[in-house]
Enzyme design. Structure first.
Site, PDB file in Angstrom:
ATOM      1  N   GLU A 109      -3.694   7.706  -7.370  1.00 37.45           N
ATOM      2  CA  GLU A 109      -3.948   7.207  -6.001  1.00 37.45           C
ATOM      3  C   GLU A 109      -2.971   7.802  -4.991  1.00 37.45           C
ATOM      4  O   GLU A 109      -2.511   7.117  -4.075  1.00 37.45           O
ATOM      5  CB  GLU A 109      -3.829   5.669  -5.969  1.00 37.45           C
ATOM      6  CG  GLU A 109      -4.664   4.923  -6.991  1.00 37.45           C
ATOM      7  CD  GLU A 109      -4.583   3.408  -6.863  1.00 37.45           C
ATOM      8  OE1 GLU A 109      -5.053   2.717  -7.772  1.00 37.45           O
ATOM      9  OE2 GLU A 109      -4.062   2.933  -5.821  1.00 37.45           O
ATOM     10  N   GLU A 141      -2.057  -3.041 -12.311  1.00 30.17           N
ATOM     11  CA  GLU A 141      -0.921  -3.741 -11.697  1.00 30.17           C
ATOM     12  C   GLU A 141      -0.576  -5.067 -12.363  1.00 30.17           C
ATOM     13  O   GLU A 141      -0.431  -6.100 -11.700  1.00 30.17           O
ATOM     14  CB  GLU A 141      -1.220  -3.939 -10.198  1.00 30.17           C
ATOM     15  CG  GLU A 141      -1.513  -2.624  -9.476  1.00 30.17           C
ATOM     16  CD  GLU A 141      -1.951  -2.776  -8.028  1.00 30.17           C
ATOM     17  OE1 GLU A 141      -2.322  -1.745  -7.418  1.00 30.17           O
ATOM     18  OE2 GLU A 141      -1.920  -3.907  -7.507  1.00 30.17           O
TER      19      GLU A 141
HETATM   20  O1  G3I Z   1     -16.372  -3.688   3.752  1.00 32.17           O
HETATM   21  C1  G3I Z   1     -15.875  -4.898   4.267  1.00 32.17           C
HETATM   22  C2  G3I Z   1     -16.393  -5.035   5.690  1.00 32.17           C
HETATM   23  O2  G3I Z   1     -17.798  -5.243   5.629  1.00 32.17           O
HETATM   24  C3  G3I Z   1     -15.725  -6.259   6.319  1.00 32.17           C
HETATM   25  O3  G3I Z   1     -16.118  -6.325   7.680  1.00 32.17           O
HETATM   26  C4  G3I Z   1     -14.184  -6.024   6.252  1.00 32.17           C
HETATM   27  C5  G3I Z   1     -13.445  -7.169   6.875  1.00 32.17           C
HETATM   28  O4  G3I Z   1     -13.157  -8.150   5.953  1.00 32.17           O
HETATM   29  O5  G3I Z   1     -13.773  -5.927   4.870  1.00 32.17           O
HETATM   30  C6  G3I Z   1     -14.342  -4.778   4.295  1.00 32.17           C
HETATM   31  O6  G3I Z   1     -13.945  -4.765   2.978  1.00 32.17           O
HETATM   32  C7  G3I Z   1     -12.578  -4.307   2.852  1.00 32.17           C
HETATM   33  C8  G3I Z   1     -12.602  -3.076   1.936  1.00 32.17           C
HETATM   34  O7  G3I Z   1     -11.243  -2.673   1.670  1.00 32.17           O
HETATM   35  C9  G3I Z   1     -13.325  -1.903   2.552  1.00 32.17           C
HETATM   36  O8  G3I Z   1     -12.655  -1.437   3.653  1.00 32.17           O
HETATM   37  C10 G3I Z   1     -11.820  -5.418   2.171  1.00 32.17           C
HETATM   38  O9  G3I Z   1     -11.701  -6.516   3.097  1.00 32.17           O
HETATM   39  C11 G3I Z   1     -10.406  -4.914   1.847  1.00 32.17           C
HETATM   40  O10 G3I Z   1      -9.730  -5.895   1.065  1.00 32.17           O
HETATM   41  C12 G3I Z   1     -10.528  -3.654   0.974  1.00 32.17           C
HETATM   42  O11 G3I Z   1      -9.214  -3.203   0.794  1.00 32.17           O
HETATM   43  C13 G3I Z   1      -9.084  -2.341  -0.350  1.00 32.17           C
HETATM   44  C14 G3I Z   1      -7.934  -2.900  -1.211  1.00 32.17           C
HETATM   45  O12 G3I Z   1      -7.650  -1.970  -2.280  1.00 32.17           O
HETATM   46  C15 G3I Z   1      -8.303  -4.221  -1.855  1.00 32.17           C
HETATM   47  O13 G3I Z   1      -9.397  -4.046  -2.732  1.00 32.17           O
HETATM   48  C16 G3I Z   1      -8.706  -0.961   0.193  1.00 32.17           C
HETATM   49  O14 G3I Z   1      -9.835  -0.393   0.868  1.00 32.17           O
HETATM   50  C17 G3I Z   1      -8.332  -0.030  -0.974  1.00 32.17           C
HETATM   51  O15 G3I Z   1      -7.860   1.206  -0.479  1.00 32.17           O
HETATM   52  C18 G3I Z   1      -7.212  -0.708  -1.784  1.00 32.17           C
HETATM   53  O16 G3I Z   1      -6.933   0.130  -2.891  1.00 32.17           O
HETATM   54  C19 G3I Z   1      -5.858  -0.285  -3.743  1.00 32.17           C
HETATM   55  C20 G3I Z   1      -6.242   0.075  -5.182  1.00 32.17           C
HETATM   56  O17 G3I Z   1      -7.449  -0.556  -5.519  1.00 32.17           O
HETATM   57  C21 G3I Z   1      -5.137  -0.334  -6.127  1.00 32.17           C
HETATM   58  N1  G3I Z   1      -3.852   0.237  -5.723  1.00 32.17           N
HETATM   59  C22 G3I Z   1      -3.449   0.059  -4.330  1.00 32.17           C
HETATM   60  C23 G3I Z   1      -4.574   0.488  -3.402  1.00 32.17           C
HETATM   61  C24 G3I Z   1      -4.165   0.306  -1.946  1.00 32.17           C
HETATM   62  O18 G3I Z   1      -3.949  -1.058  -1.656  1.00 32.17           O
END
Ligand code: G3I
Length: 383
Positions: free
Chosen positions: A288, A171
């Protein structure tokens, strides 16, 4: 603990029951594969139908589900021939401190894939999001290059020869930032290293793991509308410039987060990308895919699933019409775990209408999207 045999019997039962609609209530009917008796395992699996066309098919793997849900792991082994970690290869997951790495979740997933003869994608070395809390206070213009190179050497080196393809940069295009080349300036990497961070990352990745297909991955480049047309053009000119400058790049990742309620088509846009990539001699992956349906008028689950499946079918038929696309991955497996339902904003707006954007529902029963994907694989030209 449910044994594999019991899991298979359960799956067969689900499939057999689907053949007797009279027995099922509305919700269960929604689970009924649209065309009755179908096995969804072995020869009936997504990977079997994809492999028959020379395609890889896979999904993003949530580390917690992988760790704690045996049915989830069985589903991965049964349905897919390539996997990508949803989060556990990102900086914020891998780097608890500036000096330390946490590879447990990634190691487990890579070992599982190896044990099952499944390929792995790496996601991602460089992204403006998912950076650890310590990053902003530690990484600066003077040491950013060292941090970037060390990270790629360490992470890429650890899984050298085990990764089919790495999303090296994710991105990096954001037209709204106003640069003629469309590069995203709202990125810590751009702010500290300028546009050169992209080439640095790809050269470093190549020297670290020469066998991995180095991929540029992005979203919002799928639809036939002006905004996404501009972003598509910027992505293709970035790839052309990299090729001209002998920057090692092997593939383009089209994320494909699709909206069922969108009025725009996508066949022209996707063909532009795949043709453009082919002209540069690089492969294309759908990295994705998911289809969200907020904005779709009906709340009837059967109708919603049908609408979502129709979008899967239309998008994949358009994308797989040419031989360029070598892999199709969904961003998750089951509706019980999708980023689309995890967002606080979404939960507030749609508390009682969880998304159903993936090929399996919360009970791991195939949704109509599963059959739409399989049909599109069957229709695809052999790669
Ligand atoms: O695991 C922690 C948990 O312990 C904690 O309680 C909770 C609250 O803060 O956070 C959890 O971590 C989260 C993680 O997902 C697992 O669920 C992170 O905050 C959250 O930021 C993370 O979001 C991910 C996001 O990317 C940012 O990295 C999403 O799961 C994931 O599906 C998303 O994927 C992205 C691709 O990498 C790039 N393209 C878009 C796609 C969707 O946004």
């Amino acid at each position: 603990m449910i044994t594999r045999r019991e899991w298979m019997k359960q799956a067969a039962r689900v499939t057999a029951v689907a053949a007797m609609p009279g027995l099922l209530d509305d919700r269960a009917l929604a689970k009924t594969p649209v065309d009755g008796i179908q096995t969804i395992t072995g020869e009936g699996s997504l990977k079997a139908h994809a492999a028959a066309r020379g395609l890889l098919t896979g999904c993003a793997v949530n580390a917690d589900l992988f760790q704690n849900d045996e049915t989830f792991r069985n589903q991965l082994a049964e349905q897919y021939n390539i996997l990508v970690p949803e989060n556990c290869l990102k900086w914020n997951w891998l780097r608890p401190t500036a000096e330390t790495y946490s590879f447990d979740d990634a190691d487990r997933l890579v070992a599982f894939a190896e044990a099952h003869g499944i390929k792995m994608r790496g996601h991602n070395f460089v992204w403006h999001e998912a950076l650890p809390r310590w990053f902003a206070g530690t990484v600066n213009k003077d040491n950013a290059e060292k941090y970037l190179v060390d990270h790629i050497h360490t992470v890429g080196g650890r899984y050298k020869g085990k990764i089919h393809s790495w999303d090296v940069v994710n991105e990096a295009i954001w037209i709204q930032d106003g640069r003629p080349d469309g590069l995203r300036t709202s990125s810590a990497w751009f702010e500290m290293l300028g546009p050169g961070y992209i080439d640095l990352a790809f050269h470093t990745a190549r020297e670290t793991d020469p066998s991995a297909l180095l991929t540029y991955n992005d979203y919002g480049i799928e639809y036939d509308n002006d905004e996404e047309g501009k972003k598509r053009a910027a992505v293709l000119s970035l790839l052309r410039r990299m090729k001209k400058d002998n920057v090692p790049i092997d593939a383009l990742g089209i994320q494909s987060h699709i909206h069922a309620a969108s009025k725009d088509g996508f066949s022209k846009g996707v063909r532009e990308l795949t043709k453009g990539a082919k002209a540069l001699g690089i492969q294309v992956f759908i990295t994705e895919m998911d289809v969200k349906d907020d904005g779709v008028a009906t709340n009837d689950i059967g109708e919603r699933d049908k609408i979502v499946a129709d979008v899967y079918r239309k998008y994949l038929n358009a994308a797989l019409d040419g031989p360029e696309i070598k892999a199709v991955l969904t961003w998750g497996v089951t509706d019980k775990n999708t980023w689309l339902n995890n967002g606080t904003k979404f939960r507030k707006e749609h508390p009682d209408r969880p998304q159903r954007p993936l090929p399996f529902d919360a009970d791991y029963a195939p949704t109509p999207a599963f059959f739409a994907m399989r049909e599109s694989f069957d229709k695809a030209k052999k790669r």
